[in-house]
Design an enzyme around this catalytic site. Sequence first.
Site, mmCIF file in Angstrom:
data_model
loop_
_atom_site.group_PDB
_atom_site.id
_atom_site.type_symbol
_atom_site.label_atom_id
_atom_site.label_comp_id
_atom_site.label_asym_id
_atom_site.label_seq_id
_atom_site.Cartn_x
_atom_site.Cartn_y
_atom_site.Cartn_z
ATOM 1 N N HIS A 193 -11.867 34.264 -39.387
ATOM 2 C CA HIS A 193 -11.873 35.488 -38.572
ATOM 3 C C HIS A 193 -12.327 36.718 -39.346
ATOM 4 O O HIS A 193 -12.305 37.832 -38.815
ATOM 5 C CB HIS A 193 -10.491 35.697 -37.944
ATOM 6 C CG HIS A 193 -10.150 34.569 -37.018
ATOM 7 N ND1 HIS A 193 -10.549 34.536 -35.704
ATOM 8 C CD2 HIS A 193 -9.533 33.387 -37.258
ATOM 9 C CE1 HIS A 193 -10.164 33.394 -35.160
ATOM 10 N NE2 HIS A 193 -9.541 32.686 -36.083
ATOM 11 N N HIS B 53 -4.016 27.604 -39.930
ATOM 12 C CA HIS B 53 -4.530 26.974 -38.702
ATOM 13 C C HIS B 53 -4.206 25.473 -38.630
ATOM 14 O O HIS B 53 -4.061 24.810 -39.662
ATOM 15 C CB HIS B 53 -6.053 27.174 -38.698
ATOM 16 C CG HIS B 53 -6.721 26.779 -37.426
ATOM 17 N ND1 HIS B 53 -7.475 25.629 -37.305
ATOM 18 C CD2 HIS B 53 -6.747 27.380 -36.219
ATOM 19 C CE1 HIS B 53 -7.956 25.555 -36.078
ATOM 20 N NE2 HIS B 53 -7.530 26.608 -35.396
ATOM 21 N N SER C 130 -5.388 34.173 -37.618
ATOM 22 C CA SER C 130 -6.016 34.092 -36.302
ATOM 23 C C SER C 130 -5.124 34.539 -35.163
ATOM 24 O O SER C 130 -5.624 34.970 -34.132
ATOM 25 C CB SER C 130 -6.477 32.662 -36.043
ATOM 26 O OG SER C 130 -5.385 31.770 -36.116
ATOM 27 N N ASP D 219 -9.664 30.295 -45.959
ATOM 28 C CA ASP D 219 -10.319 30.135 -44.664
ATOM 29 C C ASP D 219 -10.650 31.537 -44.143
ATOM 30 O O ASP D 219 -9.746 32.305 -43.799
ATOM 31 C CB ASP D 219 -9.361 29.386 -43.730
ATOM 32 C CG ASP D 219 -9.940 29.136 -42.347
ATOM 33 O OD1 ASP D 219 -10.962 29.767 -42.018
ATOM 34 O OD2 ASP D 219 -9.362 28.327 -41.600
ATOM 35 N N GLU E 251 -5.457 31.769 -45.120
ATOM 36 C CA GLU E 251 -6.531 32.419 -44.360
ATOM 37 C C GLU E 251 -6.643 33.839 -44.887
ATOM 38 O O GLU E 251 -5.643 34.414 -45.336
ATOM 39 C CB GLU E 251 -6.184 32.439 -42.867
ATOM 40 C CG GLU E 251 -6.279 31.065 -42.252
ATOM 41 C CD GLU E 251 -5.715 30.975 -40.844
ATOM 42 O OE1 GLU E 251 -5.714 31.982 -40.114
ATOM 43 O OE2 GLU E 251 -5.280 29.875 -40.484
ATOM 44 N N LYS F 95 -17.561 31.915 -34.670
ATOM 45 C CA LYS F 95 -16.823 33.114 -34.275
ATOM 46 C C LYS F 95 -17.783 34.306 -34.402
ATOM 47 O O LYS F 95 -18.689 34.422 -33.592
ATOM 48 C CB LYS F 95 -15.540 33.206 -35.102
ATOM 49 C CG LYS F 95 -14.716 31.906 -34.906
ATOM 50 C CD LYS F 95 -13.409 31.891 -35.573
ATOM 51 C CE LYS F 95 -12.813 30.495 -35.643
ATOM 52 N NZ LYS F 95 -12.523 29.864 -34.363
HETATM 53 C C1 LIG Z 1 -8.281 30.142 -38.963
HETATM 54 C C2 LIG Z 1 -9.149 29.120 -38.313
HETATM 55 N N1 LIG Z 1 -9.684 28.167 -39.084
HETATM 56 C C3 LIG Z 1 -10.483 27.218 -38.552
HETATM 57 C C4 LIG Z 1 -10.751 27.188 -37.205
HETATM 58 C C5 LIG Z 1 -11.613 26.105 -36.651
HETATM 59 O O1 LIG Z 1 -12.918 26.569 -36.549
HETATM 60 P P1 LIG Z 1 -13.906 25.979 -35.444
HETATM 61 O O2 LIG Z 1 -13.527 26.642 -34.170
HETATM 62 O O3 LIG Z 1 -15.243 26.309 -35.962
HETATM 63 O O4 LIG Z 1 -13.650 24.502 -35.397
HETATM 64 C C6 LIG Z 1 -10.225 28.177 -36.373
HETATM 65 C C7 LIG Z 1 -10.517 28.149 -34.919
HETATM 66 O O5 LIG Z 1 -9.924 28.751 -34.117
HETATM 67 C C8 LIG Z 1 -9.394 29.163 -36.938
HETATM 68 O O6 LIG Z 1 -8.843 30.117 -36.183
#
Ligand SMILES: Cc1ncc(COP(=O)(O)O)c(C=O)c1O
Length: 385
Positions: free
Chosen positions: A201, A123, A173, A198, A169, A231
């Site tokens: 999702h 991300h 996403s 991370d 991740e 989310k």
């Molecule tokens: C993989 C990933 N990490 C972090 C974030 C950021 O999270 P937040 O929306 O809580 O700022 C997102 C948001 O879309 C995401 O998709």
Amino acid sequence: MFSEKLAIYAKKLHDLAADDRLRHLSPRSGLDFSSNDYLGLAHAPRIKRAVAAAMEAGTPVGAGGSRLLRGNCVEHERLEADAARFFGAESALFFGSGYLANLAVLTTLPLRDDLLVLDALVHASTHEGARGSRAESCLFHHNDPDAADDRILAWRRDGGVGRPWIVVESLYSMDGDIAPLDELIAVAERHDAFVLIDEAHATGVHGPQGRGLAARFEGRADIVVVHTCGKALGAAGALVTAHRVLRETLINRCRPFIFATAPSPLMAVAVSEALAILQDEPEKQQRLAQLVAFAHREIVARFGETWSSSQIIPFIVGDNARAMTLAAELQQRGFDIRGIRPPTVPAGTARLRLSLTLNVDEAAITALLDALAQLAGERRWRSAS
Ligand SMILES: Cc1ncc(COP(=O)(O)O)c(C=O)c1O
């Protein structure tokens, strides 16, 4: 009339428009095929009641200061204790957003001589954290543990002396595919590396009780996990779960934690309640799994293949303008589905991102896929086909 000062910005916007990449804010409307509210908790009566009760009992709306000053509220501490227990971690620290949490961890924990080894599809917030980090960083080919291994070996050969950090991740996403965590962690073990995962999702959706795809690794000293709360948890913020020493380091060294007003204590109450719902109502996770399986079956029936194995399903169009036109046609038919263009996704892979949530049912999914199949059949949407 533009003043001269604004002309340079107007020109940049004009260039974006010429490349079909100009973005607009639009009001939400139509059936939800685009939010990340996977379990439908954004409207959960239990969360609303918990927040209302906390307000009634005197919890302030605003924290009023940094956590290190008067902004530290019992609600934050209660949430962090709940979260550490729930996720099976040693400790947890609450941030105002997932974006901030990734930025915070990456600009604080990796040290000057370390190496950040980022999956190529992480991300934007992770890239931003790597940019702000003292450590050097490099990308490895998406979901390829051998490529991560090669990066670390090359860095060592070139004299790298610090510690590597593999940054991934658990569920991507924009592609909806799942990371090979076992193999990545085996690479990390070979190199005595840390792994930052991370779970944005996956939290709430995957793993036992929705504890995420990395649940079995929580509690280890070499694993740091980011669980976003905006989310599937239906609220906002993010919980970083990590060893106690790393939490203390964040509290002492992390500028986005130290020099920012703490998240609203009411949000901490909302997230605590969301974690309680995950434990009390496993049927939500099960229902979503049913819907996801249904959608994939229906996609295969119409298109001969499906495009992921999770609740995030990309329909790759390729061309920016065509992706946006297809999204607009579906929106006109009452489906809230969005086109995603570069730089959010790699150039040439503009797409529709179908997101499945408990805000829709089988009938809505069938209607959407019928419309998509019809539009895709009428025109050659995919650049590659
Ligand atoms: C993989 C990933 N990490 C972090 C974030 C950021 O999270 P937040 O929306 O809580 O700022 C997102 C948001 O879309 C995401 O998709």
